[in-house]
Write a protein that holds these residues in place. Sequence first.
Motif, mmCIF file in Angstrom:
data_model
loop_
_atom_site.group_PDB
_atom_site.id
_atom_site.type_symbol
_atom_site.label_atom_id
_atom_site.label_comp_id
_atom_site.label_asym_id
_atom_site.label_seq_id
_atom_site.Cartn_x
_atom_site.Cartn_y
_atom_site.Cartn_z
ATOM 1 N N ILE A 67 46.227 41.512 21.362
ATOM 2 C CA ILE A 67 46.037 40.976 20.055
ATOM 3 C C ILE A 67 47.854 41.387 19.184
ATOM 4 O O ILE A 67 48.208 40.049 18.698
ATOM 5 N N VAL A 68 48.005 42.726 19.763
ATOM 6 C CA VAL A 68 49.562 43.011 18.830
ATOM 7 C C VAL A 68 50.667 42.129 19.954
ATOM 8 O O VAL A 68 51.435 41.272 18.763
ATOM 9 N N LYS A 72 53.119 39.196 18.147
ATOM 10 C CA LYS A 72 54.594 39.423 18.163
ATOM 11 C C LYS A 72 55.143 37.310 17.982
ATOM 12 O O LYS A 72 55.607 37.322 17.456
ATOM 13 N N GLN A 73 54.019 37.725 19.124
ATOM 14 C CA GLN A 73 54.515 35.637 19.272
ATOM 15 C C GLN A 73 55.120 34.480 18.225
ATOM 16 O O GLN A 73 55.010 33.699 18.381
ATOM 17 N N ALA A 74 53.498 34.994 17.877
ATOM 18 C CA ALA A 74 53.777 34.108 16.179
ATOM 19 C C ALA A 74 54.450 34.042 14.955
ATOM 20 O O ALA A 74 54.417 33.449 14.602
ATOM 21 N N ALA A 353 46.876 31.800 15.167
ATOM 22 C CA ALA A 353 46.709 30.191 14.993
ATOM 23 C C ALA A 353 47.325 29.589 13.366
ATOM 24 O O ALA A 353 47.990 29.644 13.618
ATOM 25 N N ILE A 354 46.417 31.259 12.472
ATOM 26 C CA ILE A 354 47.120 30.630 11.495
ATOM 27 C C ILE A 354 48.093 31.374 11.206
ATOM 28 O O ILE A 354 48.956 31.022 10.399
ATOM 29 N N GLU A 356 50.653 32.171 13.007
ATOM 30 C CA GLU A 356 51.176 30.938 13.792
ATOM 31 C C GLU A 356 51.926 29.671 13.189
ATOM 32 O O GLU A 356 53.251 29.061 12.773
ATOM 33 N N ALA A 357 50.881 29.532 12.823
ATOM 34 C CA ALA A 357 50.804 28.052 11.813
ATOM 35 C C ALA A 357 51.615 28.765 10.102
ATOM 36 O O ALA A 357 52.791 28.006 9.866
ATOM 37 N N SER A 358 51.492 30.151 9.821
ATOM 38 C CA SER A 358 52.314 29.980 8.497
ATOM 39 C C SER A 358 53.739 30.749 9.176
ATOM 40 O O SER A 358 54.735 30.659 7.686
ATOM 41 N N ALA A 359 53.993 31.446 9.875
ATOM 42 C CA ALA A 359 55.451 31.828 10.367
ATOM 43 C C ALA A 359 56.214 30.220 10.147
ATOM 44 O O ALA A 359 56.590 30.377 10.018
ATOM 45 N N LYS A 360 55.422 29.375 11.340
ATOM 46 C CA LYS A 360 56.231 27.922 11.188
ATOM 47 C C LYS A 360 56.407 27.472 9.477
ATOM 48 O O LYS A 360 57.751 27.119 8.912
#
Length: 552
Positions: A67-68, A72-74, A353-354, A356-360
């Motif tokens: 998960i970490v 990080k990737q997100a 997934a959220i 990732e979207a939030s970081a983008k």
Amino acid sequence: MRSSASLLLLAAVLPAAMLPSVTLAQTGARPAISIETLKTVTQTLSSDAYEGRAPTTPAEDKTTGYIVERFKQAGLQPGNKGSWYQDVPLVEISANDVTPLTFTGGKTPVSAAYRRDLVIATYRVTPKVAIKDSDVVFVGYGVNAPERGWNDYAGVDVKGKTVVILINDPDWQTAGLQGDFGGRAMTYYGRWTYKFEEAARQGAAAAIIVHDTEPAAYGWGVVQSSWTGPQLEQDTPGNHMDQSQAIGWIQKPVAQALFASAGKDFAALAKAATVKGFKAVPLGVKASVGFTNTIRRQASKNVVGILPGTSAPDEVVLYSGHWDHLGRCDAVKGDDICNGAVDNASGIAGLVAIAEASAKAGATRRSQVFLAVTGEESGLLGSKFYAENPVYPLARTVGGVNMDGLNVVGKAKDFVLVGAGKSELEDLVKPIVASEGRVIGLEPTPEKGYYYRSDHFSMAKLGVPMLYGESGDDLVVGGTAAGRAAAEDYTVNRYHKPQDEYDATWKWDGAVSDLNIYYALGHRLAAGTAWPNWYADAEFRQIRDQSRAGAK
């Protein structure tokens, strides 16, 4: 508390505009939710290599480490003062050498065999439990609710005795949502956790719930898999010695045999227990049971990631989901790994997934916190610990969304607000649901008390408004018949069983639509200035008002 039906009527006169508005146009285009992320994270975490993700086992390090890695990737940052983790002190108690639960003194002895007829455990951190010739009392639904004028313990002293309790609320069989306990909709008084808590407050030596599939909301197999093997509890000073010596469940036929042996009619007394003024009934028999415990203390971990805010970084919007499942469980057809693909590898996939979207989408004025908690399957332990020991003050936590099992059977026309009628988050989410081409639907099984069964409840109890919404049963393909069949199939054949495994044929459009809603609500809160509250008659309003007053 408002009923779901009245909430829908209120939507016409209480629009989301009652709160400061931030539209999607103002906050930027919504990034796409990655189906590949949903598939990969769900499949990975629910693979046999993760052994069912039981806390405090070797599988925990693998799970939380993964998960970490995904956080990080997100694009998240460590969320706990430079660390990705929050330690959660737990104690593991494993019952051994369990003797049958026997009832003597009636017309004939009655015995409940472990696993087949009985599951039993203790919250007490003690090497041995021995209940010998304890007087047995039937206490109906085991409810003590002064504000509702209801007390099943009135006029009876159960100190040192064994209480037998019915599951759910007294009015669970009501067709509508009107009644002393909200009719068909379960309250916290109907949950097994409450019933054991109240029995302990009353001084009962043992508390035994009668399992009945419909009001319990799951079959005996779920109870058996959840209550056998190592059991986890928060490790706190005092070793929980204020709790009953033994807590457990018996199958309904055993209860019927017990009452018959005592010269009582189970069905008649169960019906009498649904009426206000019911008096507890001593059965005139005695209970005995014993077991030893293996005790192991070890910390588990919540995983905390953050996207720091810009102008109001100390104000927090929370997304949560639990990473744990049951680990190795009673084998079915030779398979003893409860993989927990839907419950809740899919929810963690949604959390990633959220993120990732939030970081983008870029930083918002408020911080966004992503919390993967431990110990949900053992009684919401990780979220309870976080709520009681928050990394970010609850008074500065605006609200949030919890994810516990994604829709993998196809997009639904409706979006159900679980436990509807509680907070202004429901008003905020309505136009977002409409933007997905969907409608707000009534909770199809309010008697199952889902609002009190997942991690948002730990936050809600301490005042933080949390939305718990999910796909309804009215599927775009197949309608309500297909949706209900899929829900029934999961509950009966997969829920808390080794069969909850990843399936490459799953349909992810329903999950994506739900996640679009969660993302848009969280992003609106994070980009805006609103402080949504509980409705005035919600049970969590007072504690929120007090905490917010202190923050100001």
